[in-house]
Scaffold this motif. Structure first.
Motif, PDB file in Angstrom:
ATOM      1  N   VAL A   1     -12.178  -1.766   4.682  1.00 26.59           N
ATOM      2  CA  VAL A   1     -11.173  -2.852   4.840  1.00 26.59           C
ATOM      3  C   VAL A   1     -11.467  -4.048   3.933  1.00 26.59           C
ATOM      4  O   VAL A   1     -10.562  -4.815   3.610  1.00 26.59           O
ATOM      5  N   LEU A   2     -12.737  -4.202   3.543  1.00 24.78           N
ATOM      6  CA  LEU A   2     -13.079  -5.394   2.746  1.00 24.78           C
ATOM      7  C   LEU A   2     -12.810  -5.208   1.249  1.00 24.78           C
ATOM      8  O   LEU A   2     -12.560  -6.180   0.542  1.00 24.78           O
ATOM      9  N   ILE A   3     -12.874  -3.949   0.750  1.00 24.95           N
ATOM     10  CA  ILE A   3     -12.689  -3.794  -0.707  1.00 24.95           C
ATOM     11  C   ILE A   3     -11.225  -3.926  -1.126  1.00 24.95           C
ATOM     12  O   ILE A   3     -10.930  -4.194  -2.283  1.00 24.95           O
ATOM     13  N   ASP A   4     -10.335  -3.726  -0.157  1.00 19.17           N
ATOM     14  CA  ASP A   4      -8.910  -3.846  -0.519  1.00 19.17           C
ATOM     15  C   ASP A   4      -8.109  -4.222   0.721  1.00 19.17           C
ATOM     16  O   ASP A   4      -8.215  -3.536   1.752  1.00 19.17           O
ATOM     17  N   ASP A   5      -7.321  -5.281   0.635  1.00 19.81           N
ATOM     18  CA  ASP A   5      -6.506  -5.703   1.795  1.00 19.81           C
ATOM     19  C   ASP A   5      -5.488  -4.635   2.182  1.00 19.81           C
ATOM     20  O   ASP A   5      -5.016  -4.605   3.323  1.00 19.81           O
ATOM     21  N   LYS A   6      -5.096  -3.812   1.214  1.00 25.20           N
ATOM     22  CA  LYS A   6      -4.069  -2.797   1.497  1.00 25.20           C
ATOM     23  C   LYS A   6      -4.650  -1.625   2.311  1.00 25.20           C
ATOM     24  O   LYS A   6      -3.909  -0.780   2.803  1.00 25.20           O
TER      25      LYS A   6
ATOM     26  N   VAL B   1       1.399  -5.821   8.742  1.00 26.21           N
ATOM     27  CA  VAL B   1       2.326  -6.823   8.201  1.00 26.21           C
ATOM     28  C   VAL B   1       2.116  -6.888   6.686  1.00 26.21           C
ATOM     29  O   VAL B   1       0.995  -7.161   6.230  1.00 26.21           O
ATOM     30  N   ASN B   2       3.176  -6.621   5.949  1.00 23.94           N
ATOM     31  CA  ASN B   2       3.114  -6.626   4.471  1.00 23.94           C
ATOM     32  C   ASN B   2       1.982  -5.712   3.945  1.00 23.94           C
ATOM     33  O   ASN B   2       1.234  -6.081   3.042  1.00 23.94           O
ATOM     34  N   GLY B   3       1.830  -4.540   4.616  1.00 24.67           N
ATOM     35  CA  GLY B   3       0.825  -3.557   4.152  1.00 24.67           C
ATOM     36  C   GLY B   3      -0.602  -3.910   4.487  1.00 24.67           C
ATOM     37  O   GLY B   3      -1.535  -3.237   4.046  1.00 24.67           O
ATOM     38  N   THR B   4      -0.839  -4.981   5.265  1.00 24.50           N
ATOM     39  CA  THR B   4      -2.226  -5.341   5.654  1.00 24.50           C
ATOM     40  C   THR B   4      -2.291  -5.647   7.146  1.00 24.50           C
ATOM     41  O   THR B   4      -1.272  -5.811   7.815  1.00 24.50           O
ATOM     42  N   GLN B   5      -3.552  -5.703   7.649  1.00 24.93           N
ATOM     43  CA  GLN B   5      -3.783  -6.110   9.049  1.00 24.93           C
ATOM     44  C   GLN B   5      -4.466  -7.479   9.033  1.00 24.93           C
ATOM     45  O   GLN B   5      -5.214  -7.796   8.098  1.00 24.93           O
ATOM     46  N   VAL B   6      -4.208  -8.273  10.090  1.00 23.90           N
ATOM     47  CA  VAL B   6      -4.769  -9.646  10.124  1.00 23.90           C
ATOM     48  C   VAL B   6      -6.136  -9.655  10.822  1.00 23.90           C
ATOM     49  O   VAL B   6      -6.441  -8.774  11.603  1.00 23.90           O
ATOM     50  N   ASP B   7      -6.927 -10.699  10.514  1.00 23.47           N
ATOM     51  CA  ASP B   7      -8.235 -10.960  11.170  1.00 23.47           C
ATOM     52  C   ASP B   7      -9.194  -9.757  11.108  1.00 23.47           C
ATOM     53  O   ASP B   7      -9.923  -9.487  12.058  1.00 23.47           O
ATOM     54  N   THR B   8      -9.213  -9.044  10.010  1.00 23.53           N
ATOM     55  CA  THR B   8     -10.123  -7.872   9.926  1.00 23.53           C
ATOM     56  C   THR B   8     -11.589  -8.296   9.986  1.00 23.53           C
ATOM     57  O   THR B   8     -12.423  -7.594  10.549  1.00 23.53           O
TER      58      THR B   8
END
Length: 1339
Positions: A441-446, A819-826
């Motif tokens: 999850v950290l190397i790419d927000d997508k 949301v917009n291809g990403t998840q929040v607060d990872t």
């Protein structure tokens, strides 16, 4: 008409539809031909099996013929007979253990209820195959060595170098054999092919195991597709169920194969060790004690079995890890490398831990061997320990070993806990998941974590858990194998015995290869049919000469040959735990007239009249219930019955009465005896027999100084002639009186033997009727203490709570909207996940350390209680309990309490809490699952209760049949020289095989029943998988993929969890019996204790109407003894066989408690004094001189209460100073087990030195000089007169001339005093004493 082409598979018709079906072509081709192809493919393998197992000819039964005839009819009506037959076969496979389990549940199982061993599992088959393989292995190693030699020779000729000779090659071969790996190679070659069939099963198991996460991925994909047909969900659910079932079946077939191979390896090792113990030479006998041999066949064979079970994990675990990481790469891409990095980082730590643990286990095994060896000696010399009140000193020695052993164990267990917390548990899996998900999850927000990615990855990581958790255990087991293989060469050194004929030509012999020679320049020619007497001082090498003739010593040079068969009578009689008749016949058929003649010649008929069941009386272990003289006569009768050509008799007349000795010489050994035509070599101190010998050999310091007939030696006026003239007055007395020895002992023996029939040795069957396992578990927890148990339970609950929390957290994360291809607060989600994982890791470390420490506390208490209880049990307890049973408690049972129970508890509690977590998760996801889980739980409990009842009984039968193996091993090692001399090795091997096979008969059904339970319970677990998956599919519209993934991935763990719960629970409930078996001796009667007193001061002894029985309900050994012995009085006690002389001594020392009346010493009733105080203030010199392994100083003064000067002074008075000062280490000289590196006479002198050191007011001599020559005896008697002038001395008369100057003589007869007065008055009265003196030639 051409038909249109139909494809074999039409995916639109089969898969992409709401109503799936197979094409007609597929049904008419693949489905029809598949069974034929399957049979054709397997036919060559089946033919090969028939050929290899010599089963080419298939017998056709009536049933088979009927079946063949009816087959066309059945097929005509569409019936499938194969299916019926296969179903029938399956029913048989599952009904055989089921029948046994049900029977065990209803009634207690007996040995007769168990199945017979298959031929390939019997000792005969296994060991004969192994010996064949071993010979081949040795020959191939030899040929390799010789081929190397040839190459070296060719090179050597060119280079002019020195060539290795044959000896060097043999040395290389011996070195390779002694490494133990040669034997392991042979075991592998013998059992490898069958083991490979199990390996095939584990490969199939792995295939199904990796298929399941792929099906889970499809199921979760189905949950995400809104318009997917419902049948696909049910198809995936059913497919997962079938794959789980197949995985279970192949896993348990593999386990069954492993345990079968393990059982065969155990049988092989026990058989080989036993064979070695029969041929073990004197040098090895000193380095390898009975205790070590027992430890090898008990604790160490178990470790070799574990090695077999976990062997495949060595190569399979890395492959499984690699496959897991490959599939993870498919799901998470390069982020999977973070998981690999985590594994690589943690490996070195575990490598370091494994190395440290291996060293600690080596230390622990060393101390454990030392402890078992010492316990074996204590049990063999328990009577001496009680006479001298030395229990405390030896208790401290055993506890010293035990503390060091536990210290090493504690360090090892803490390291293991670190290993488990970092490597073996959910923590590590959380580390891997945390690293992979974090990087992902950290190397790419997508990169988003959906249910499919999270839970398929978690399923794969859970698969990763098994190989990773096995690795520390595998490393641990493999680190034990080198230690074990170092012990194993014990089984396979080759023993060479010497050839034929009776001749020793220029022989030099020693007890060890490196040691000094014990015999030098020996030249002996014994004409056939002659009687040769061997005479000499104590320690001059008389027994060594006979050992040299038997090939028991190391031959340095010269030659030895013995013509014809040999019979041997050792100086210390070796008696089997069997009937008198079995001991005499020793495996030969009964010839009634010859048998009666032998008994009469050996003066055994009067003894058989006393014994309760005549010659069918069972003799206790090591001849416990016979007197010294009776044992010696049974030993002699065994030799005479044999009708051998050569008889080697090691002083058999020293332990029998005067008249009996004369009788035996006349009827057996002498010129008119039954052996008159045989070659006889007699070691003797009896001068009256010497004139009748054809040849006399005089030994001095290991050399023959004179030889010739009696008259020749006298005419030479040498040392022998001087000796004869000096003791001429005692000429005939010696033989006669030396044999009075026996009579004192016989009283003990005979009355004791009466008790044997009433003794019923403590049957292990009764002792095993133990309370329920939960009761035993509670007993164990009580020993640990509730202060430890409550935190352990709390830590487990906390650990599983953390696990539940982070798994639920993952499901919430997976369901997080994108949301917009990403998840929040990872970042926050990742941090919480990591924190929960870390908390669980700390809890796991806490639980494993707590259980390990608790286990050590429990085992320390239980061992301490067992040791104290056993050492403080009365002599009657040791007479009725075989030492094999006791040694088994200290070896196998304590080992189980040390290691097996804590390890089993860790595993069981861990998986039990994990199971609770899974059930909670499945019911959280689909509450309706409770309807399925509850009935399955009830079924689980029902099946488990059936199994537990049977398993406990099978464990009981196995334990009961294990102790006789150790008792038999013990007995064989003690009597190896006699068994070899008589050539009875084969019969003893057959007996040992029977005992091992009987033990395996109980072991085999136990592990088959475990497999039966595991298969049944895993099907229950697979039911949970099916329920969770089906209910998830049914609730597709209401359930989120995250919660379904959580429930199904956890339900997949249920089969594994149940399997491990069964395995660990089985281990715990099988090993918890050890707690019961150890605690059982806490209930035996104990010897009392009381306040110490400054006593005795004068040494007066008074008997008031004293009576003694060996056990209640038996005849009186002593009755109505009323007698007062004044201070400083010297009293001799004499009497015929069975008169009760030794019973008086046993009564004074309270080895046996009074049945009526009292004994007062200095006016104090001894029944009211503590035993330790009583026995430490009076002294006995016993008939059996027992020494313990340890220094000579420890044997003289175990409490370290005397100075070196005092010890040297006592040695000088005991005429041992010269001998000890010539020893390399002097007082620190190491005595071997039982003092075998000293002669019997020297051991008796050590016992005298003990008495001189203690110098108490009362001294009892129980035939204390039976094994010493006349000159030494005279010196000893004068020492006793001078040194114990101020003491009260009671002498159980051995040589009558030694008590002629005593103040009083007591003549015993049938347990009461028949005459009592001064010797001169008794002779003038012409009663019983007069007749005895006349027989002894004193009047």
């Amino acid at each position: 008409v051409r038909l249109p082409f139909q494809p074999t598979v039409d995916w639109n018709r089969t898969w992409y539809t709401d109503k799936p079906d197979l094409t007609e072509c597929f049904q008419n081709t693949v489905l029809v031909w598949f069974p034929c192809v399957y049979l054709w493919l397997l036919a060559p393998f089946y033919a090969l099996k028939l050929y290899c197992h010599d089963c080419g000819c298939i017998r056709i039964s009536t049933l088979c013929t009927a079946k063949t005839v009816s087959q066309p009819i059945e097929s005509q009506y569409g019936q499938r007979s194969e299916g019926v037959l296969n179903l029938h076969t399956q029913c048989i496979i599952f009904s055989v253990p089921l029948r046994l389990v049900v029977k065990g549940y209803r009634t207690p199982l007996e040995a007769g209820d168990l199945w017979n061993l298959r031929e390939e599992d019997t000792s005969d088959k296994i060991i004969s195959d192994l010996e064949e393989e071993w010979t081949t292995e040795c020959m191939s190693s030899l040929s390799v060595c010789f081929s190397r030699q040839e190459k070296t020779m060719a090179a050597g000729v060119a280079l002019g170098t020195r060539l290795p000779d044959q000896a060097q090659i043999l040395r290389k071969l011996q070195k390779e054999q002694s490494s133990g790996f040669c034997l392991l190679r042979t075991l592998a070659r013998n059992f490898g092919p069958y083991f490979l069939t199990g390996t095939m099963c584990i490969i199939f198991h792995d295939f199904f195991m990796f298929a399941i996460p792929q099906v889970l991925s499809l199921l979760l994909g189905f949950m995400n597709e809104e318009d997917a047909p419902l049948w696909k969900g049910y198809f995936y659910a059913t497919l997962m169920f079938l794959l789980s079932c197949l995985q279970s079946l192949f896993n348990h077939q593999y386990m069954y194969t492993c345990f079968t191979v393990g059982m065969r390896v155990k049988t092989a090792v026990m058989g080989l060790v036993y064979r070695k113990s029969l041929v073990i030479n004197s040098a090895s006998r000193r380095t390898c004690t009975v205790g070590e041999i027992v430890n090898l066949v008990s604790a160490d064979t178990q470790k070799l079995m574990d090695f077999v079970v976990y062997f495949n994990a060595v190569w399979l675990a890395p492959i499984e890890i690699a496959l897991c990481l490959f599939f993870l790469w498919q799901h998470l891409g390069p982020s999977a490398l973070a998981g690999i990095a985590t594994v690589i980082l943690i490996f070195p730590l575990n490598g370091f831990i494994a190395k440290k643990r291996s060293k600690l286990q080596e230390v622990q095994m060393k101390f454990m061997d030392g402890r078992i060896k010492l316990m074996n000696e204590i049990l063999n010399g328990i009577k001496i320990l009680k006479f001298y009140a030395w229990e405390k000193a030896f208790l401290e020695q055993v506890l010293g070993y035990r503390e060091k052993e536990l210290k090493a164990l504690k360090k090892s267990q803490i390291l293991y806990s670190i290993s488990i917390a970092s490597f073996n548990s959910s923590t590590f899996l959380v580390c891997i998941a945390f690293a992979m998900f974090g990087v992902y999850v950290l190397i790419d927000d997508k990169n988003v974590l959906d249910a499919q990615k999270v839970f398929v990855s978690m399923a794969l990581i859970n698969i990763l858990k098994t190989p990773l958790s096995q690795l520390p255990f595998v490393i641990c087991i493999f680190s034990m194998v080198p230690l074990f293989s170092r012990s194993l060469p014990l089984c396979f050194s080759i023993f060479f015995s010497d050839g034929e004929g009776v001749l020793i030509d220029n022989g030099t012999f020693s007890w060890t290869k490196e040691g000094p020679p014990c015999l030098k320049r020996i030249n002996v020619r014994v004409p056939q049919g002659s009687l040769v007497a061997v005479v000499g001082h104590v320690g001059s090498g008389k027994s060594s000469l006979l050992s040299a003739m038997l090939g028991e010593t190391e031959k340095r040079n010269g030659s030895v040959s013995i013509k014809g068969s040999v019979a041997y009578v050792p100086q210390q009689a070796w008696i089997q735990n069997a009937t008198v008749q079995d001991n005499v016949m020793f495996g030969r058929e009964k010839q009634k007239t010859w048998y009666q003649r032998v008994l009469d010649a050996c003066a055994l008929l009067p003894d058989l009249e006393i014994l309760p069941a005549g010659d069918s009386t069972e003799i206790g272990e090591k001849g416990l219930n016979l007197s010294g003289g009776q044992k010696q006569r049974v030993s002699l009768a065994r030799a005479v019955y044999r009708k051998a050509d050569v008889y080697l008799l090691d002083d058999p007349l020293s332990a029998v009465d005067a008249h009996v000795g004369q009788h035996i010489f006349d009827k057996v050994i002498g010129p008119k005896g039954v052996l008159r035509d045989k070659t006889r070599v007699l070691v003797t101190h009896g001068m009256s027999f010497l004139p009748q010998a054809d040849l006399i050999l005089v030994l001095v310091d290991g050399e023959i100084t004179e030889s010739g007939s009696y008259q020749e030696l006298l005419s030479r006026h040498g040392a022998f002639a001087d000796f004869i003239h000096t003791f001429a007055s005692n000429d005939r007395k010696e033989s006669v009186t030396e044999t009075a020895a026996q009579r004192g002992r016989t009283s003990l023996g005979d009355t004791n033997s009466t008790n044997l029939q009433g003794m019923e040795p403590m049957s292990e069957i009764d002792e095993e009727q133990v309370p329920e396992d939960l009761g035993k578990l509670m007993e164990y927890f009580k020993t640990i203490g509730m202060a430890f148990i409550i935190p352990i339970v709390f830590l487990y609950a906390f650990q599983q709570g953390a696990s539940l929390a982070y798994n639920y957290w993952l499901s919430l994360w997976a369901d997080e909207p994108i949301v917009n291809g990403t998840q929040v607060d990872t970042d926050m989600k990742l941090a919480v996940y990591g924190a929960l994982g870390f908390a669980q890791g700390i809890a796991i470390f806490g639980t494993t350390v707590a259980i390990s420490v608790g286990g050590i506390i429990a085992s320390r208490h239980l061992h301490m209680d067992l040791l104290k209880n056993v050492l403080h049990s009365p002599m009657s307890f040791f007479e009725t309990t075989p030492s094999g049973n006791l040694l088994n408690r200290f070896a196998k049972e304590i080992d189980a309490i040390d290691c097996m129970i804590p390890d089993g508890l860790k595993m069981m509690l861990g998986y039990l809490f994990k199971l609770m977590e899974v059930c909670i998760i499945v019911m959280l996801a689909t509450p309706f699952a409770a309807v399925v889980i509850l009935p399955l739980a009830i079924l689980y409990a029902f099946v488990q209760s059936f199994y537990v009842a049977t398993s406990c009984q099978l464990r009981r039968l196995e334990s009961v049949s294990r102790s006789p193996i150790y008792t038999h091993f013990n007995e064989t090692v003690q009597g190896a020289s006699v068994i070899r001399a008589f050539g009875e090795q084969h019969r003893f091997i057959v007996q040992a095989n029977k005992r091992v096979d009987f033990n395996q008969t109980s072991y085999f059904p136990r592990f088959v029943a475990t497999r039966w339970l595991a298969v049944n319970l895993e099907f229950v677990g697979n039911g949970v998988v099916l329920a969770a998956a089906i209910l998830s599919v049914m609730g597709k519209d209401t359930l989120s993929p995250g919660i379904v993934g959580l429930a199904v991935s956890h339900s997949l763990q249920v089969t594994g969890i149940l399997s491990w719960i069964v395995r660990s629970w089985t281990d715990v409930e099988n090993n918890i019996v050890s707690v019961e078996r150890v605690k059982e001796y806490a209930d035996t009667a104990k010897e009392g204790s009381s306040l110490p007193l400054a006593w005795p001061q004068t040494g007066t002894i008074e008997f008031q109407d004293y009576g003694l029985q060996y056990r209640k309900g038996l005849d009186w050994a002593l009755k109505g003894i009323t007698l007062k012995i004044q201070e400083r009085e010297k009293v001799g006690i004499v009497g015929r066989t069975g008169a009760g002389k030794s019973s008086l001594a046993l009564g004074i020392f309270r080895i046996l408690e009074a049945a009526k009346g009292e004994i007062y010493i200095d006016g104090v009733n001894i029944a009211e004094i503590g035993l330790h105080d009583l026995r430490s203030r009076i002294t006995i010199i016993p008939q059996d001189p027992v020494l313990f392994s340890g220094s000579l100083r420890m044997n003289l003064d175990p409490f370290d209460t005397y100075t070196d000067e005092e010890i040297w002074s006592s040695l000088e008075l005991a005429h041992l100073k010269n001998f000890v000062s010539n020893l390399p280490d002097k007082l620190n000289y190491e005595c071997s087990e039982g003092g075998e590196n000293l002669s019997l006479g020297q051991r008796q002198l050590v016992c005298l030195a003990r008495a001189l050191l203690r110098k108490t007011k009362i001294l009892v001599l129980d035939e204390a000089t039976a094994a010493v020559d006349l000159e030494t005896d005279t010196l000893i008697q004068s020492t006793i007169r001078q040194q114990f002038e101020d003491c009260t001395v009671l002498t159980i008369a051995h040589r009558l001339n030694t008590i002629m100057d005593y103040t009083r003589v007591i003549v015993m007869d049938k347990g009461h005093i028949s005459e009592m007065d001064s010797p001169t008055n008794l002779i003038s009265n012409r009663g019983q004493f007069y007749r005895m003196c006349r027989e002894a030639g004193l009047v």
